[in-house]
Design a protein around this motif. Structure first.
Motif, PDB file in Angstrom:
ATOM      1  N   ASN A  15       0.897  -0.995   0.045  1.00 62.11           N
ATOM      2  CA  ASN A  15       0.030   0.121   0.014  1.00 62.11           C
ATOM      3  C   ASN A  15       0.980   1.254   0.032  1.00 62.11           C
ATOM      4  N   PRO A  16       0.663   2.097  -1.128  1.00 57.52           N
ATOM      5  CA  PRO A  16       1.781   3.300  -1.158  1.00 57.52           C
ATOM      6  C   PRO A  16       1.440   4.113   0.049  1.00 57.52           C
ATOM      7  N   PHE A  17       0.182   4.067   0.716  1.00 60.02           N
ATOM      8  CA  PHE A  17      -0.212   4.998   1.854  1.00 60.02           C
ATOM      9  C   PHE A  17       0.559   4.492   3.028  1.00 60.02           C
ATOM     10  N   VAL A  18       0.779   3.278   3.316  1.00 57.18           N
ATOM     11  CA  VAL A  18       1.470   3.117   4.502  1.00 57.18           C
ATOM     12  C   VAL A  18       2.821   2.062   4.025  1.00 57.18           C
ATOM     13  N   GLY A  19       3.353   2.199   2.938  1.00 61.68           N
ATOM     14  CA  GLY A  19       4.515   1.267   2.533  1.00 61.68           C
ATOM     15  C   GLY A  19       5.518   1.498   3.054  1.00 61.68           C
ATOM     16  N   SER A  20       6.034   2.391   3.948  1.00 58.52           N
ATOM     17  CA  SER A  20       7.287   2.316   4.456  1.00 58.52           C
ATOM     18  C   SER A  20       6.934   2.096   6.054  1.00 58.52           C
ATOM     19  N   LEU A  21       5.929   1.685   6.322  1.00 56.23           N
ATOM     20  CA  LEU A  21       5.445   1.635   7.901  1.00 56.23           C
ATOM     21  C   LEU A  21       6.577   0.451   8.306  1.00 56.23           C
ATOM     22  N   VAL A  22       6.656  -0.453   7.633  1.00 54.32           N
ATOM     23  CA  VAL A  22       7.243  -1.497   8.089  1.00 54.32           C
ATOM     24  C   VAL A  22       8.825  -1.294   8.348  1.00 54.32           C
ATOM     25  N   VAL A  23       9.704  -0.806   7.420  1.00 55.08           N
ATOM     26  CA  VAL A  23      10.916  -0.712   7.480  1.00 55.08           C
ATOM     27  C   VAL A  23      11.413   0.801   7.037  1.00 55.08           C
ATOM     28  N   PRO A  24      11.393   1.539   8.008  1.00 52.70           N
ATOM     29  CA  PRO A  24      10.892   1.547   9.288  1.00 52.70           C
ATOM     30  C   PRO A  24       9.430   1.867   9.590  1.00 52.70           C
ATOM     31  N   ILE A  25       9.104   3.086   9.161  1.00 53.19           N
ATOM     32  CA  ILE A  25       7.689   3.396   9.279  1.00 53.19           C
ATOM     33  C   ILE A  25       7.109   4.619   8.164  1.00 53.19           C
ATOM     34  N   SER A 192      13.351   2.893  23.531  1.00 52.35           N
ATOM     35  CA  SER A 192      14.508   1.852  23.651  1.00 52.35           C
ATOM     36  C   SER A 192      14.184   0.506  23.143  1.00 52.35           C
ATOM     37  N   ASP A 193      13.081   0.298  22.452  1.00 56.41           N
ATOM     38  CA  ASP A 193      12.521  -0.926  22.013  1.00 56.41           C
ATOM     39  C   ASP A 193      13.502  -1.510  20.779  1.00 56.41           C
ATOM     40  N   ASP A 194      13.493  -2.764  20.825  1.00 54.95           N
ATOM     41  CA  ASP A 194      14.589  -3.281  19.634  1.00 54.95           C
ATOM     42  C   ASP A 194      14.370  -2.985  18.285  1.00 54.95           C
ATOM     43  N   GLY A 195      12.920  -2.987  18.312  1.00 55.46           N
ATOM     44  CA  GLY A 195      12.529  -2.724  16.822  1.00 55.46           C
ATOM     45  C   GLY A 195      12.857  -1.070  16.224  1.00 55.46           C
ATOM     46  N   ARG A 196      13.366  -1.024  15.366  1.00 54.78           N
ATOM     47  CA  ARG A 196      13.568   0.454  14.981  1.00 54.78           C
ATOM     48  C   ARG A 196      12.173   1.020  14.658  1.00 54.78           C
ATOM     49  N   GLY A 197      11.557   0.313  13.873  1.00 52.28           N
ATOM     50  CA  GLY A 197      10.181   1.140  13.452  1.00 52.28           C
ATOM     51  C   GLY A 197       9.380   1.446  14.904  1.00 52.28           C
ATOM     52  N   VAL A 198       9.225   0.464  15.728  1.00 49.73           N
ATOM     53  CA  VAL A 198       8.652   0.926  16.848  1.00 49.73           C
ATOM     54  C   VAL A 198       9.362   2.101  17.622  1.00 49.73           C
ATOM     55  N   ARG A 199      10.607   2.159  17.612  1.00 48.35           N
ATOM     56  CA  ARG A 199      11.356   3.029  18.273  1.00 48.35           C
ATOM     57  C   ARG A 199      11.244   4.455  17.645  1.00 48.35           C
ATOM     58  N   PHE A 200      11.177   4.454  16.194  1.00 49.20           N
ATOM     59  CA  PHE A 200      10.934   5.706  15.437  1.00 49.20           C
ATOM     60  C   PHE A 200       9.371   6.243  15.741  1.00 49.20           C
ATOM     61  N   ALA A 201       8.574   5.247  15.549  1.00 49.84           N
ATOM     62  CA  ALA A 201       7.013   5.866  15.877  1.00 49.84           C
ATOM     63  C   ALA A 201       7.360   6.386  17.203  1.00 49.84           C
ATOM     64  N   ALA A 202       7.776   5.950  18.464  1.00 54.13           N
ATOM     65  CA  ALA A 202       7.767   6.368  19.633  1.00 54.13           C
ATOM     66  C   ALA A 202       8.263   7.913  19.462  1.00 54.13           C
ATOM     67  N   GLY A 203       9.324   7.888  19.185  1.00 54.70           N
ATOM     68  CA  GLY A 203      10.083   9.181  18.870  1.00 54.70           C
ATOM     69  C   GLY A 203       9.388  10.169  18.215  1.00 54.70           C
ATOM     70  N   THR A 204       8.584   9.855  17.264  1.00 51.48           N
ATOM     71  CA  THR A 204       7.958  11.006  16.357  1.00 51.48           C
ATOM     72  C   THR A 204       6.449  11.283  17.238  1.00 51.48           C
ATOM     73  N   SER A 205       6.052  10.333  17.922  1.00 50.27           N
ATOM     74  CA  SER A 205       4.704  10.616  18.633  1.00 50.27           C
ATOM     75  C   SER A 205       5.131  11.343  19.745  1.00 50.27           C
ATOM     76  N   LEU A 206       6.074  11.224  20.495  1.00 50.61           N
ATOM     77  CA  LEU A 206       6.525  12.001  21.702  1.00 50.61           C
ATOM     78  C   LEU A 206       6.794  13.432  21.350  1.00 50.61           C
ATOM     79  N   VAL A 207       6.993  13.824  20.117  1.00 49.37           N
ATOM     80  CA  VAL A 207       7.256  15.253  19.551  1.00 49.37           C
ATOM     81  C   VAL A 207       5.825  15.897  20.117  1.00 49.37           C
TER      82      VAL A 207
END
Length: 291
Positions: A15-25, A192-207
């Protein structure tokens, strides 16, 4: 990268809408909603009422195709405001009386595209659906509900503990975008999650919380550079487009929250980044923050 057979991850990659959500998001909850190629020419001349009637017909076969086409029409703003209550009522009926998970999935995508509080009740029901794709799109849709609308975030908060990284990231982004106070400590823990996607999502959300604990992860995202894979049989960890999307999502979040803590980081990429879109957005955000 190991092959991933998770159906939600596969759908996100296609899905081009969410295509890079997996690696990383691809942080879909802070940008404009684009659904399954909606920027391309629509493939049907049918009206939205025709499509709804097809989904309600006991004789009609591929109802999910009608639901998909309807999601495109809705995302292209072709639904009169006065018809939205009718549309929500009828799509809710289709959802509740449909066994096929694909149809339920695209009904949720269509209702999410409305970004209308009238769809809230059905979307919160869909979060509990037995199909992971339906759950995922319901969480994304809840994240796109307008700010200020009262939402029961209980089920979405539970997804922060999910093993499925796709749904987990969607939940992180929805809760961050809406500044759900109960989520902030949990989001901070995910930095500090081992998954980079999860970590990046958390960092962005905390903005959105202006949480300074996120600054190292924000710096990590804004420092990303494209690195070709040395193995011809493997794709690069991140594509150029994925890196740009991650940086733009940070910049959009900073702009919306008007948070000045990352100012030096944004100043740096405004002069050094190789992507003109990122540089342009960084300069725009700098101008806004320095007013």
């Amino acid at each position: 990268m190991a092959k991933n057979n998770n159906p939600v991850d596969k759908k996100m990659l296609e899905n081009p809408f969410v295509g890079s959500l997996v690696v990383p998001i691809a942080i879909v909850l802070v940008g404009a909603l684009v659904i399954f190629g909606v920027t391309k020419m629509l493939s049907t001349d049918q009206s939205y009422k025709d499509l709804v009637r097809e989904m309600q017909s006991k004789q009609f076969g591929n109802k999910w195709v009608s639901a998909l086409e309807l999601s495109k029409l809705i995302a292209s703003n072709k639904i009169p405001e006065e018809d939205i209550p009718w549309l929500v009522e009828n799509l809710s009926h289709v959802y509740k009386n449909t066994v096929d998970s694909r149809t339920r999935d695209f009904v949720v995508v269509a209702l999410g595209a409305l970004r209308n509080p009238l769809a809230l009740e059905l979307l919160q029901t869909a979060v509990k659906d037995t199909d992971k794709n339906v759950q995922f799109h319901a969480v994304v849709a809840l994240g796109n509900i307008p700010q200020g609308v009262t939402v029961d975030w209980t089920d979405v908060l539970n997804f922060l503990e999910a093993e499925d990284h796709g749904i987990k990231q969607a939940a992180i982004l929805a809760l961050g975008t809406h500044r759900v106070a109960e989520a902030e400590p949990k989001l901070q823990g995910l930095l500090s999650d081992d998954g980079r996607g999860v970590r990046f999502a958390a960092g962005t959300s905390l903005v959105y919380f202006k949480n300074e604990n996120a600054l190292p992860v924000i710096k990590e995202i804004l420092s990303l550079e494209f690195t070709p894979s040395q193995d011809k049989n493997k794709s690069p960890l991140f594509s150029v487009e994925q890196i740009a999307a991650l940086k733009l999502n940070i910049l959009n979040a900073v702009s919306k929250s008007e948070w000045k803590a990352p100012l030096d980081l944004i100043q740096e990429i405004s002069t050094n980044d190789k992507d003109v879109k990122v540089v342009s957005k960084a300069k725009e955000v700098l101008k806004q923050l320095k007013k």
